[in-house]
Design a protein around this motif. Structure first.
Motif, short mmCIF file in Angstrom:
data_model
loop_
_atom_site.label_atom_id
_atom_site.label_comp_id
_atom_site.label_asym_id
_atom_site.label_seq_id
_atom_site.Cartn_x
_atom_site.Cartn_y
_atom_site.Cartn_z
N HIS A 50 26.83 -15.96 64.61
CA HIS A 50 25.78 -17.31 64.57
C HIS A 50 26.11 -17.41 62.98
O HIS A 50 25.93 -18.24 62.35
CB HIS A 50 24.34 -15.80 63.63
CG HIS A 50 23.21 -15.16 63.95
ND1 HIS A 50 23.14 -15.85 65.36
CD2 HIS A 50 23.07 -14.03 63.74
CE1 HIS A 50 22.13 -14.45 65.92
NE2 HIS A 50 22.83 -14.12 65.04
N ASP A 105 21.03 -15.01 60.80
CA ASP A 105 20.17 -14.81 61.59
C ASP A 105 20.17 -16.12 62.97
O ASP A 105 21.23 -17.00 61.80
CB ASP A 105 18.56 -15.27 61.14
CG ASP A 105 17.88 -14.75 60.22
OD1 ASP A 105 18.88 -13.08 60.32
OD2 ASP A 105 17.91 -15.13 58.96
N SER A 106 19.57 -16.34 63.27
CA SER A 106 20.70 -17.48 64.88
C SER A 106 19.87 -18.66 63.74
O SER A 106 18.81 -18.46 63.77
CB SER A 106 19.55 -16.96 66.20
OG SER A 106 19.68 -17.94 67.50
#
Length: 386
Positions: free
Chosen positions: A218, A246-247
Motif C-alpha cells: 500500500h 490500508d489500500s
C-alpha cells in the motif's frame, strides 16, 4: 671559376637526389619505408612498401570518425591512426587494446566526481553512484549511458522483501550486461564495461556503491534528483517510501507529498527519521556541547538547563526529518504534513525509509591550489601561495 673535386661530388649528389625525388610518385612526407628483410638480397636491391597518400582533410575526417566511434581523447585517436597507417578499423582495435592498459594504470587515481543514476517503479527504486575524476567526463554521453544501465540492472537484481539494502560494486561487477550504444554495444560483464568506458574517456571510472529501496503493497517510492543533466541522473538524490496502512485510491496525493519530502531530504540533510531514532551517542554528544555553551553564559543552573533543552529542540528540528519545517511551507513541519495527508486519503500514512546520496561524499582528498589549476589528491589540504 675552378671547382674542387669535393665540391663537384657534392653538387652531383644534390642533382642526383633531386632527380630521384622528381621521378617518385609520392612526396617524402607521404610515405613510410619498411625494410621487409633483415639482409640485403643478392641483387643488392631493397624491397620497399609505401602507404597510399592520405590528405590532411582525409586525416581530419578519419580522426573525427574514430573519435565518434570510441569517445577516446583526440591525441590518442590520432596516435593510433598514425601507428596503424590510417586504417580506421585497425586503429579502433589498437585503441581498445591500449585503452584497457591505460585504464588499469589510472585505477589508483582519486575519482570523486561523477553521477548518481536512478531506476524505479511505483514500489521499488535503485540508485547507483558511478565516479570519474572530472565533471567534464560526467557530462560524457557514454558515461551517462553506463550509469543509467547500471541503475536499471540494480533494480532488476533487487530481491523480494528487501525494503532497504545498501550494496557495494561487488554485487554487480560479475553480472552480465547487454549494452546498446553507438560507442558501447554487446554483452559483457559490468566490470569489463566500466573498464572499457574508462579507456574511452581517459580517466579512472569506478562503480562505487548503491542503494535499493522498496515499499509495502500500500505504499509508494518517491525520488528527487538535484543538478540533473538528464532525467534520472544528478549529483544529489533523495528517496523516500510512504506507506499506508490500508489500500488507498488517492495515490496521486501520496506521490505528490512523497516528491516534496524527497526534495526536502536533499535540501535539509536529515540524519534521523524521528526523535525516538536519534542515537544515544549523538544525543549525549549534543547535550555535552550545549551544556558547555550554557555554562559560559554565567546564568543559574535552572536557567542553563532550560537553555540546553531549548537548543536541543532546535537540534531536533535540524537533524530529524519528522521535526523539520516543511520545505514548501515553513509554517508547518513534516509530521503535520503527513497527518494532513492521512486524513485526506483515509488511511494513516507514514515514512518507511529514506536515503540521501551525494556524489563523492566520504571520499577524502586534498587540493593544491595554483593559478588556474586545482590538483585533487587524498587526505590533506595544502594551500600554496605562488
Amino acid at each position: 671559376m675552378a671547382w674542387g673535386q669535393g665540391a663537384k661530388r657534392s653538387i652531383l649528389g644534390l642533382l642526383f637526389r633531386a632527380q630521384q625525388q622528381t621521378a617518385r610518385p609520392y612526396s617524402s612526407s607521404a610515405f613510410q619505408t619498411h625494410q621487409l628483410s633483415t639482409h640485403v638480397p643478392q641483387d643488392g636491391v631493397f624491397l620497399r612498401r609505401f602507404s597510399s597518400e592520405v590528405s590532411s582533410s582525409e586525416q581530419m575526417n578519419l580522426i573525427k570518425q574514430l573519435r565518434q566511434r570510441t569517445s577516446a581523447p583526440i591525441k590518442d585517436v590520432k596516435a593510433s591512426l598514425v601507428a596503424c597507417n590510417w586504417d580506421i578499423d585497425a586503429a579502433q582495435k589498437d585503441l581498445r587494446k591500449r585503452g584497457v592498459a591505460l585504464a588499469a594504470k589510472k585505477s589508483s587515481r582519486t575519482a570523486a566526481e561523477g553521477l548518481l543514476a536512478i531506476a524505479q517503479d511505483d514500489k521499488r527504486a535503485a540508485v547507483v553512484e558511478l565516479n570519474c575524476e572530472t565533471d567534464f567526463v560526467a557530462r560524457n554521453d557514454v558515461f551517462q549511458y553506463l550509469a543509467s544501465s547500471l541503475a536499471k540492472m540494480a533494480l532488476s537484481a533487487q530481491g523480494p522483501g528487501e525494503l532497504f539494502m545498501p550494496f557495494g560494486p561487488e554485487l554487480l561487477e560479475n553480472m552480465s550486461i547487454n549494452l546498446d550504444h553507438p560507442n558501447l554495444s554487446g554483452e559483457t560483464t559490468v566490470q569489463n564495461a566500466v573498464t572499457e568506458v574508462a579507456a574511452m574517456v581517459g580517466e579512472n571510472v569506478k562503480l562505487r556503491r548503491g542503494f535499493m529501496l522498496s515499499t509495502t503493497a500500500h505504499g509508494v517510492v518517491s525520488s528527487y534528483m538535484h543538478t540533473c543533466p538528464q532525467p534520472g541522473m544528478g549529483r544529489i538524490a533523495g528517496l523516500v517510501t510512504l506507506e499506508a496502512e490500508d489500500s488507498i485510491t488517492l495515490l496521486d496525493a501520496v506521490k505528490s507529498v512523497g516528491s516534496s519530502i524527497a526534495m526536502q531530504i536533499v535540501a535539509t540533510k536529515p540524519l534521523f527519521l524521528s526523535k525516538e531514532l536519534v542515537s544515544a551517542s549523538a544525543l549525549e554528544n549534543e547535550r555535552e556541547i550545549l551544556r558547555t555553551q550554557a555554562e559560559s553564559s554565567g546564568k543559574s543552573q535552572m536557567a542553563m538547563d532550560k537553555m540546553v533543552e531549548g537548543r536541543l529542540r532546535k537540534y531536533f528540528e535540524e537533524v530529524v526529518l519528522m521535526e523539520q519545517k516543511y520545505v514548501l511551507n515553513d509554517n508547518t513541519n513534516v509530521k503535520t504534513v503527513l497527518n494532513d495527508l492521512s486524513k485526506e486519503v483515509g488511511s494513516k500514512v507514514t515514512i518507511g525509509n529514506f536515503i540521501r546520496m551525494e556524489v563523492g561524499e566520504g571520499i577524502e582528498r586534498y587540493n593544491i591550489f595554483v593559478p588556474s589549476h586545482v590538483i585533487s589528491i587524498d587526505k590533506w589540504v595544502f594551500v600554496c601561495d605562488v
